[in-house]
Design an enzyme around this catalytic site. Structure first.
Site, PDB file in Angstrom:
ATOM      1  N   LEU A 461      86.959  -3.393  53.114  1.00 27.85           N
ATOM      2  CA  LEU A 461      86.940  -1.968  53.450  1.00 27.85           C
ATOM      3  C   LEU A 461      85.552  -1.416  53.099  1.00 27.85           C
ATOM      4  O   LEU A 461      85.341  -0.834  52.037  1.00 27.85           O
ATOM      5  CB  LEU A 461      88.040  -1.253  52.663  1.00 27.85           C
ATOM      6  CG  LEU A 461      88.613   0.041  53.241  1.00 27.85           C
ATOM      7  CD1 LEU A 461      89.758   0.539  52.387  1.00 27.85           C
ATOM      8  CD2 LEU A 461      87.598   1.125  53.459  1.00 27.85           C
ATOM      9  N   ALA A 462      84.613  -1.659  53.988  1.00 26.25           N
ATOM     10  CA  ALA A 462      83.212  -1.339  53.709  1.00 26.25           C
ATOM     11  C   ALA A 462      82.467  -1.320  55.040  1.00 26.25           C
ATOM     12  O   ALA A 462      82.250  -2.375  55.646  1.00 26.25           O
ATOM     13  CB  ALA A 462      82.613  -2.379  52.771  1.00 26.25           C
ATOM     14  N   GLU A 463      82.111  -0.124  55.497  1.00 22.30           N
ATOM     15  CA  GLU A 463      81.577   0.004  56.855  1.00 22.30           C
ATOM     16  C   GLU A 463      80.167  -0.561  56.995  1.00 22.30           C
ATOM     17  O   GLU A 463      79.825  -1.126  58.039  1.00 22.30           O
ATOM     18  CB  GLU A 463      81.630   1.462  57.301  1.00 22.30           C
ATOM     19  CG  GLU A 463      83.049   1.976  57.600  1.00 22.30           C
ATOM     20  CD  GLU A 463      83.902   2.215  56.358  1.00 22.30           C
ATOM     21  OE1 GLU A 463      83.348   2.260  55.240  1.00 22.30           O
ATOM     22  OE2 GLU A 463      85.138   2.354  56.496  1.00 22.30           O
ATOM     23  N   HIS A 533      90.046  12.680  60.529  1.00 20.40           N
ATOM     24  CA  HIS A 533      90.507  11.753  61.566  1.00 20.40           C
ATOM     25  C   HIS A 533      90.231  12.310  62.951  1.00 20.40           C
ATOM     26  O   HIS A 533      90.788  11.832  63.932  1.00 20.40           O
ATOM     27  CB  HIS A 533      92.015  11.475  61.427  1.00 20.40           C
ATOM     28  CG  HIS A 533      92.370  10.859  60.119  1.00 20.40           C
ATOM     29  ND1 HIS A 533      92.621  11.591  58.981  1.00 20.40           N
ATOM     30  CD2 HIS A 533      92.478   9.560  59.744  1.00 20.40           C
ATOM     31  CE1 HIS A 533      92.889  10.782  57.977  1.00 20.40           C
ATOM     32  NE2 HIS A 533      92.808   9.550  58.407  1.00 20.40           N
TER      33      HIS A 533
END
Ligand SMILES: Cc1ncc(C[n+]2csc(CCOP(=O)(O)OP(=O)(O)O)c2C)c(N)n1
Ligand SMILES: [Mg+2]
Length: 733
Positions: A461-463, A533
């Protein structure tokens, strides 16, 4: 150049390093000194040239020379891969870069192999040596090195994928791999504070990737000392818990000891055991760069303590002490180096600068133009199974089908991102205990099952991890098609997206390229999506030269444009509107495995004569609704244009429409001010002023955030009614 010592297995390396001088011969030790001395003298010459204003910047590798030479003796140029930071002059010299090539970068010459005058000195790029173009942001090279190593492993497992193919980017992308190559990446002690460093450790550790990390610890990041960066002051202690690593901590001013550390580390990586981490304690005898004065923050006593460990004098003393060279020999060697450098400087000062008209060369691929007719094919819709009309599918269906067909056609495609796999715990899939996820929007559903876990997999979880690795992979010739789960979370990857991926080709003067595809779920109208979102923000990315930006409004365009994105030779940001994924509007049967739409070609959704509405994405169906209503109620005929592609955009279609209608509205979902429409509207005002019968209008979101409560969301985002009102007002003007 030095005689290379190639270590092919851990055993061999241990034998060598066990011997005298860690297995280095006397000739190699002399060569080490020659290279280190050359490196230092290039710095000294550059400092002089900067003071004489013959070059424009200087940053030195002083104090780090022993590390570079040790690494260069162990690793193989043109075989292994290198992501060296700016202090690695000695490494580049040892690998085979020449002093002349370095001075060419200093003067900014057209023939500078690093960048053709586009980058500062010490920003290394030597395609023939596999030294990959380096930038200035500290730490942005590390994740790319990880992707580079992953690509090497992938090609070893899929040798067929490395073959050339015609008709797409593969025609212009040579792949070289050996199966046991190692990727070198270096950084300073301060840079270990960057998040991307830790994101990279995560992936190499988990994947046991053959990457040698080298932290060149000179105890300062400009003026900030190591204890401010590193809790406890020692990075080795902090990283010691990462599994699968080989660790070394050495005195990096001692070329012999450092060579031993590299020999053991590289052997460990090359044998496939996992990554290595070398923590080299070095010194910084000069200020950070010529723009810095270290006397402002370092007392004399401390600087003198450093000077006592200077690798140049240390190595010189070592050679004398061991009887490898006598004083005369040292003098002869140094004199020869200085004469050679003088010749190189004289030659570089005569070098021709680049021509101003070349400034836009290599922003995009010079070989493959995605706006050309090569990318224009007709849909080939297969009849339904019962011979009847094929079923219309959603945008989500067609994106999934397009990914599947492209993966079938091109084995270089890999897909990764958060949750994109069907299931990381493969056993559950094999046992048929579960169905699998395949993306939070299910866009990649079934692809892992169809193509295997080394082609479709979850990222951490790391863009930045996603985009940085994709950049490294694409540099090696893979075609990563990665997913950013929500546009709202793209920002950790912004350094990679703004300063790295789209610049690889331009800053290396076409030495390297990284045509990766980044798919991103974007947009609002979700009733309940709220701030995090629902955002748009595409103009932030259309502002980046080198990045293609695509934003389809319907299923057919999504399929055609995604295929063009994958097959083209440029990096692409592919924006997928979440609200349109499963909308009834714009469904279409699958247009077949070769359907493509060129970039920069708008679609006239509905022709008209009275007024032009230019838009894209989720505003297309809303504007269409408004246009149909106004024609019914007032007989106003609107020409509705869907841009589909935002960079490049279709100016010809816009201009032709404005010439015809003389009234124009630019509508988009993103906020009004400084939004995408500002550029289009400015250009209309500039070039089509005489054609207009009314001011140019914009319809867009209010300059705020997208709220959760649907009443608020409706008020914030542009609705069909807003477009309707704007059309009416402008038609009446
Ligand atoms: C992301 C980023 N932030 C800030 C800078 C400005 N900067 C350039 S070098 C540097 C210090 C780097 O220190 P370190 O990693 O220890 O390497 P050293 O220069 O000491 O070898 C800084 C802050 C930069 N280039 N990139
Ligand atoms: Mg430092």
């Amino acid at each position: 150049m030095a005689t290379k010592t190639y270590t092919n297995s851990a055993e061999l390396a241990e034998q060598r390093t066990a011997g005298q001088y860690q297995g280095l011969s006397r000739e190699q030790l002399i060569e080490a000194y020659r290279l280190m001395y050359t490196s230092r003298k290039i710095d000294d010459r550059e400092i002089l040239l900067k003071r004489q204003q013959r070059i424009y910047f200087q940053i030195s590798g002083a104090g780090h020379e022993a590390v570079g030479v040790a690494a260069g003796f162990v690793l193989k140029p043109g075989y292994d891969w290198f992501y060296p930071y700016y202090r690695d002059r000695a490494l580049c010299l040892t690998l085979g870069a020449t002093p002349y090539e370095m001075f060419l970068e200093g003067v900014g010459a057209a023939d500078d192999p690093n960048s053709g005058g586009r980058q500062m000195p010490s920003h290394w790029s030597f395609p023939r040596l596999n030294v990959v173009t380096q930038s200035s942001p500290t730490g942005s090279q590390i994740l790319q090195a990880v992707g580079c190593a992953e690509a090497g492993r992938y090609f070893a497992a899929h040798p067929e994928a490395a073959k050339k193919a015609s008709g797409d980017y593969r025609e212009f992308k040579n792949v070289r791999f050996y199966g046991d190559e190692v990727t070198y990446v270096s950084l300073g002690d301060g840079t270990t504070s960057e998040g991307e460093f830790w994101e990279a450790l995560n992936t190499v550790s988990n994947g046991k990737l053959p990457v040698v990390f080298v932290v060149e610890d000179n105890e300062y990041a400009i003026s900030v000392p190591v204890e401010v960066q590193t809790p406890g002051g020692n990075i080795s202690r902090l990283v010691a818990g990462f599994p699968n690593f080989h660790f070394e901590e050495v005195d990096g001013t001692d070329p012999v000891e450092t060579y031993g550390a590299f020999a053991r580390s590289v052997a460990y990586c090359r044998a496939g055991n996992g990554p290595a981490f070398i923590h080299a304690h070095v010194i910084r005898p000069y200020s950070h760069s010529l723009s810095d004065d270290e006397r402002l923050y370092r007392p004399d006593a401390e600087r003198q303590r450093d000077a006592a460990r200077d690798p140049i004098t240390r190595t010189q003393m070592f050679l004398l002490r061991e009887g490898i060279l006598d004083e005369k020999g040292i003098n002869r060697l140094e004199k020869q180096v200085e004469e050679d450098l003088q010749a190189a400087v004289d030659q570089a000062l005569e070098a021709v600068p680049p021509k101003p008209e070349t400034v836009t060369d290599y922003i995009y691929s010079p070989d493959l133009d995605p706006t050309s007719s090569t990318f224009e094919t007709q849909p080939a819709v297969a009849a339904g199974s019962d011979g009847k009309k094929p079923a219309a599918k959603t945008m989500a269906d067609l994106i999934n089908a397009t990914l599947r067909d492209e993966m079938q056609r091109d084995e270089r495609i890999v897909i990764f991102g958060e949750d994109v796999a069907d299931c990381s715990r493969e056993q559950y899939l094999r046992d048929k205990q579960i169905k699998g996820k395949g993306g939070v929007f299910k866009l990649t559903a079934g692809l892992q099952c169809d193509f295997g876990s080394d082609r479709v997999f979850n990222s951490p979880l790391a863009e930045a991890n996603i985009v940085g690795r994709a950049t490294g992979m694409a540099t090696r010739g893979l075609k990563p098609v990665v997913e950013i789960q929500f546009f709202d979370y793209i920002w950790p990857a912004m350094m990679q997206l703004r300063d790295e991926l789209p610049l690889i080709r331009w800053r290396s003067n076409n030495g390297f390229s990284a045509p990766a595809v980044i798919r991103v779920a974007i947009g609002g109208y979700l009733t309940g999506g709220a701030i995090y979102h629902s955002q748009c923000g595409e103009s932030i990315f259309t502002h980046i030269p080198g990045l293609r930006v695509v934003f389809p409004s319907n299923a057919l365009d999504a399929a055609g444009l995604l295929r063009t994105s994958i097959r083209c030779d440029d990096p692409v940001l592919f924006l997928e509107h979440k609200r349109l994924y499963r909308e009834t509007f714009g469904r279409a049967p699958y247009p077949g495995p070769d359907y493509m739409i060129p970039f920069g070609k708008a679609k006239v959704v509905q022709p008209g004569t009275d007024l032009s509405v230019i838009t894209y994405g989720a505003v297309v169906p809303r504007a269409l609704q408004a246009a149909q209503k106004i024609e019914r109620e007032h007989g106003i005929k609107v020409e509705l244009i869907d841009l589909r592609c935002l960079n490049p955009f279709d100016w010809e279609t816009i201009a032709a429409s404005v010439r015809k209608t003389s009234r124009v509205i630019m509508a988009h979902e993103d906020t009004l001010s400084w939004g995408y429409g500002a550029e289009i509207v400015a250009r209309i005002a500039d070039e089509l002023f005489d054609q207009l019968d009314a001011p140019v209008r914009r319809v867009a979101a209010k300059d705020t955030f997208v709220a959760y409560q649907p009443i608020l969301e409706d008020a914030i985002l542009p609705q069909a009614d807003d477009v309707y009102r704007a059309i009416k007002e402008l038609a009446d003007y």
